[in-house]
Scaffold this active site. Structure first.
Site, PDB file in Angstrom:
ATOM      1  N   ASN A  17     -74.877 -46.820 -38.118  1.00 48.02           N
ATOM      2  CA  ASN A  17     -76.265 -46.418 -37.678  1.00 48.02           C
ATOM      3  C   ASN A  17     -76.595 -47.100 -36.251  1.00 48.02           C
ATOM      4  OD1 ASN A  17     -77.661 -44.188 -38.685  1.00 48.02           O
ATOM      5  ND2 ASN A  17     -77.818 -45.536 -40.702  1.00 48.02           N
ATOM      6  N   ASP A  63     -75.351 -33.710 -40.599  1.00 47.61           N
ATOM      7  CA  ASP A  63     -75.588 -33.772 -39.182  1.00 47.61           C
ATOM      8  C   ASP A  63     -74.743 -34.919 -38.725  1.00 47.61           C
ATOM      9  OD1 ASP A  63     -76.805 -35.966 -40.612  1.00 47.61           O
ATOM     10  OD2 ASP A  63     -78.810 -35.983 -39.738  1.00 47.61           O
ATOM     11  N   HIS A  64     -73.532 -35.481 -39.468  1.00 47.54           N
ATOM     12  CA  HIS A  64     -72.548 -36.182 -39.012  1.00 47.54           C
ATOM     13  C   HIS A  64     -71.084 -35.569 -38.958  1.00 47.54           C
ATOM     14  CE1 HIS A  64     -74.551 -40.214 -39.067  1.00 47.54           C
ATOM     15  NE2 HIS A  64     -75.546 -39.613 -39.927  1.00 47.54           N
ATOM     16  N   ASP A 114     -71.013 -45.150 -41.886  1.00 51.64           N
ATOM     17  CA  ASP A 114     -72.148 -45.049 -40.990  1.00 51.64           C
ATOM     18  C   ASP A 114     -72.750 -46.390 -40.543  1.00 51.64           C
ATOM     19  OD1 ASP A 114     -74.391 -44.180 -39.646  1.00 51.64           O
ATOM     20  OD2 ASP A 114     -75.169 -43.123 -41.191  1.00 51.64           O
ATOM     21  N   ASN A 162     -70.731 -39.298 -43.349  1.00 49.78           N
ATOM     22  CA  ASN A 162     -71.806 -39.535 -43.766  1.00 49.78           C
ATOM     23  C   ASN A 162     -72.098 -37.954 -44.223  1.00 49.78           C
ATOM     24  OD1 ASN A 162     -74.599 -38.778 -44.253  1.00 49.78           O
ATOM     25  ND2 ASN A 162     -74.959 -40.985 -43.097  1.00 49.78           N
ATOM     26  N   GLU A 219     -74.322 -41.543 -47.799  1.00 46.81           N
ATOM     27  CA  GLU A 219     -75.388 -41.210 -48.311  1.00 46.81           C
ATOM     28  C   GLU A 219     -74.720 -39.847 -49.123  1.00 46.81           C
ATOM     29  OE1 GLU A 219     -77.778 -40.062 -44.453  1.00 46.81           O
ATOM     30  OE2 GLU A 219     -79.230 -40.323 -46.052  1.00 46.81           O
ATOM     31  N   TYR A 243     -72.870 -48.172 -45.431  1.00 44.90           N
ATOM     32  CA  TYR A 243     -74.055 -47.392 -44.917  1.00 44.90           C
ATOM     33  C   TYR A 243     -74.889 -48.411 -44.411  1.00 44.90           C
ATOM     34  CZ  TYR A 243     -77.887 -44.186 -44.778  1.00 44.90           C
ATOM     35  OH  TYR A 243     -79.063 -43.297 -44.393  1.00 44.90           O
TER      36      TYR A 243
END
Length: 260
Positions: free
Chosen positions: A150, A250-251, A148, A9, A36, A105
């Site tokens: 999530n 952040d991934h 991702d 991501n 993303e 995603y």
DNA sequence: ATGCCCGACGCAGTCGGA
């Protein structure tokens, strides 16, 4: 021929084109799946000078977007708009060896884990339910699912199982929904097949100043394989270093290699 | 709650991330 696949991501591929290049140069996966990308496909940066001239992507302005960059030729297998969100959250492509790659995603789901109070949480559950139904009706073979998702399903996929039970990404209802997707497609979690024990994360919040020392992460990014090819998967790893690169996502990227 | 960040859009502040 063995090939290596990575999922990352990237949280804006245009802003982070320099670290995408760094990853491609230093790690050279055969296939890199991004989520993303936050850009229409026309504005995707070009990585063909590094050997990644094969691209299958779906994008939209500002949000979401997924891309498959490959050194190997790709056949576009189309996309799905689960839960009719009108978002670019899935795209699929096939390699010449016949392996289908699904790049997802999954919606984050907002803050409140209650679909009566939070529309986004309901959309996340609906998205997962429609994924389940699709894989139940068209059993995947020779397929890899990455992205991702999530959701951090296992107790050792989060820094504190107890403290995150009511936090979106680790609630029992989400874990159940993800488990139903996995079961419907007979998907094998390749990362956890290779690394069965211990804490393992792929995401650390931007909010924690010292993400590395605090190490309050979650494993939100996944590599799954259909059961017919799962045994050929190996060498899974999370490139944690990438979380500390300049202007990071952040991934962190998650890798696996398949001998096929 | 991990703490109060980060990116897109667009030019200030709002939305979305998880």
């Amino acid at each position: 021929m063995p090939f290596t696949i990575a999922t990352w991501n990237i949280n804006s591929v245009r802003l982070r084109a320099p670290i995408v290049r760094k990853l491609l140069e230093e790690e050279a996966p055969d296939v890199l799946c991004l989520q993303e990308i936050k850009t229409p496909v026309e504005k995707m940066p070009d990585f063909s000078d590094l050997g990644y001239g094969h691209v299958v992507a779906r994008g939209q302005k500002g949000y979401n977007g997924v891309a498959i960059l490959s050194k190997l030729p790709l056949e576009d297998l189309g996309d799905r708009d689960f839960a009719d969100l009108g978002h670019a959250r899935h795209v699929a492509a096939r390699l010449e060896n016949g392996v289908a790659i699904h790049n997802f995603y999954v919606p984050a789901g907002g803050d409140e884990p209650d679909r009566a109070k939070n529309v986004k949480f309901g959309q996340k559950l609906d998205y997962l339910t429609e994924m389940r139904d699709w894989f139940r009706d068209s059993r995947p073979e020779k397929a890899i699912l990455v992205g991702d998702l999530n959701i951090a399903p296992r107790e050792d996929d989060v820094w504190s199982h107890k403290q995150l039970l009511k936090i979106v990404s680790h609630t029992p209802i989400e874990v159940d929904h993800l488990g139903a997707v996995q079961e419907a497609g007979s998907w094998v979690d390749v990362t956890r097949k290779d690394i069965p024990e211990g804490l393992l994360y792929s995401w650390w919040s931007y909010r924690a100043k010292d993400w590395d020392a605090a190490d309050k992460g979650r494993r939100l990014d996944h590599v799954w394989a259909s059961s017919d090819i799962a045994r050929s998967g190996h060498s899974s790893r999370v490139l944690r270093d990438a979380r500390g690169w300049t202007q990071p996502s952040d991934h962190a990227p998650v890798f696996a290699t398949f001998d096929l």
